[in-house]
Design a protein around this motif. Sequence first.
Motif, mmCIF file in Angstrom:
data_model
loop_
_atom_site.group_PDB
_atom_site.id
_atom_site.type_symbol
_atom_site.label_atom_id
_atom_site.label_comp_id
_atom_site.label_asym_id
_atom_site.label_seq_id
_atom_site.Cartn_x
_atom_site.Cartn_y
_atom_site.Cartn_z
ATOM 1 N N PHE A 163 3.266 -3.001 2.877
ATOM 2 C CA PHE A 163 2.230 -2.151 3.473
ATOM 3 C C PHE A 163 2.055 -0.859 2.665
ATOM 4 O O PHE A 163 0.948 -0.485 2.298
ATOM 5 C CB PHE A 163 2.618 -1.839 4.917
ATOM 6 N N TRP A 164 3.164 -0.177 2.370
ATOM 7 C CA TRP A 164 3.087 1.101 1.672
ATOM 8 C C TRP A 164 2.659 0.943 0.220
ATOM 9 O O TRP A 164 2.028 1.837 -0.354
ATOM 10 C CB TRP A 164 4.424 1.836 1.764
ATOM 11 N N SER A 165 2.987 -0.184 -0.373
ATOM 12 C CA SER A 165 2.552 -0.443 -1.747
ATOM 13 C C SER A 165 1.035 -0.503 -1.828
ATOM 14 O O SER A 165 0.419 0.083 -2.728
ATOM 15 C CB SER A 165 3.163 -1.762 -2.248
ATOM 16 N N LEU A 166 0.426 -1.190 -0.869
ATOM 17 C CA LEU A 166 -1.029 -1.300 -0.857
ATOM 18 C C LEU A 166 -1.688 0.034 -0.518
ATOM 19 O O LEU A 166 -2.697 0.409 -1.123
ATOM 20 C CB LEU A 166 -1.475 -2.367 0.145
ATOM 21 N N ILE A 167 -1.131 0.760 0.440
ATOM 22 C CA ILE A 167 -1.694 2.053 0.836
ATOM 23 C C ILE A 167 -1.724 3.017 -0.350
ATOM 24 O O ILE A 167 -2.752 3.633 -0.656
ATOM 25 C CB ILE A 167 -0.887 2.674 1.998
ATOM 26 N N THR A 168 -0.584 3.154 -1.029
ATOM 27 C CA THR A 168 -0.513 4.082 -2.169
ATOM 28 C C THR A 168 -1.412 3.625 -3.309
ATOM 29 O O THR A 168 -2.032 4.450 -3.987
ATOM 30 C CB THR A 168 0.935 4.235 -2.670
ATOM 31 N N GLN A 169 -1.495 2.316 -3.521
ATOM 32 C CA GLN A 169 -2.366 1.802 -4.581
ATOM 33 C C GLN A 169 -3.834 2.073 -4.272
ATOM 34 O O GLN A 169 -4.612 2.471 -5.160
ATOM 35 C CB GLN A 169 -2.150 0.305 -4.777
ATOM 36 N N SER A 170 -4.225 1.896 -3.013
ATOM 37 C CA SER A 170 -5.615 2.145 -2.617
ATOM 38 C C SER A 170 -5.966 3.627 -2.759
ATOM 39 O O SER A 170 -7.061 3.973 -3.218
ATOM 40 C CB SER A 170 -5.846 1.686 -1.171
ATOM 41 N N ILE A 171 -5.050 4.503 -2.360
ATOM 42 C CA ILE A 171 -5.279 5.945 -2.512
ATOM 43 C C ILE A 171 -5.396 6.297 -3.990
ATOM 44 O O ILE A 171 -6.240 7.112 -4.392
ATOM 45 C CB ILE A 171 -4.141 6.748 -1.848
ATOM 46 N N PHE A 172 -4.543 5.671 -4.811
ATOM 47 C CA PHE A 172 -4.606 5.889 -6.265
ATOM 48 C C PHE A 172 -5.976 5.512 -6.808
ATOM 49 O O PHE A 172 -6.596 6.278 -7.547
ATOM 50 C CB PHE A 172 -3.508 5.071 -6.949
ATOM 51 N N TYR A 173 -6.487 4.327 -6.449
ATOM 52 C CA TYR A 173 -7.810 3.891 -6.906
ATOM 53 C C TYR A 173 -8.884 4.900 -6.493
ATOM 54 O O TYR A 173 -9.762 5.251 -7.295
ATOM 55 C CB TYR A 173 -8.157 2.528 -6.308
ATOM 56 N N PHE A 174 -8.814 5.349 -5.243
ATOM 57 C CA PHE A 174 -9.847 6.235 -4.709
ATOM 58 C C PHE A 174 -9.894 7.566 -5.458
ATOM 59 O O PHE A 174 -10.970 8.029 -5.871
ATOM 60 C CB PHE A 174 -9.596 6.480 -3.219
#
Length: 220
Positions: free
Chosen positions: A193-204
């Motif tokens: 869960f946290w891997s995807l959250i941080t990755q999505s924030i990074f992309y944004f």
Amino acid sequence: MFSIASLTYILAGIYQLELLILISKSLIVPSILLYYIQGCKAPENFVVFLFLIFFSADIVLITKPENSLSWVICLYILSFIVILFSIVKMLKEDNKELITKKKVYNIVGIVFIYLFIYFQFIDFIFVLNFEYKPLYLVASVILLLMSILTTVSFILKRTMKKTLLLIAIFMMICSSFIYVCQIYYVEIESLYFWSLITQSIFYFFLINYYLINNKKEEAV
């Protein structure tokens, strides 16, 4: 679309819906890239290339071909090099900034903190039984260099553009670290869960960094 795709991917992962995982994951990067293309005056080729690398890495993660881990690490190393090019270009714009003693002290202090964290991470990597340790080492060195150069540029002159990049780099480091932990500590489901959250924030934040100086002119 980006938010919906990310949320769908999380839920699909929780409930182990493989088809939905494949569809939602494959939409995350294209949707954020579409956001960039629609918002800028003229898309820069290297930005499109960068997010195509991210897309390729996501597809490898989903399909899991032979030696997929080495492919993913190599793709992310390539993406780090592209971002590093942007950082160096940004830093060159600061060559006329006044360098005070306070700024020098801040830079030295931050570099010391980064090096301390970096060597703690290296100890963590080499204690665990990971494959492809040389690739992890290369990726970690590039991430360290990116962090230092971005922070130096931010200290020399604080702007919104640099703030976005600094947050993006921090999120990328968090995402990379969590991904490494996820490989070893597979029983901890929250890491997914946290891997995807941080990755999505990074992309944004990264896409907004590239977008901020390339906005479409407002209609008259």
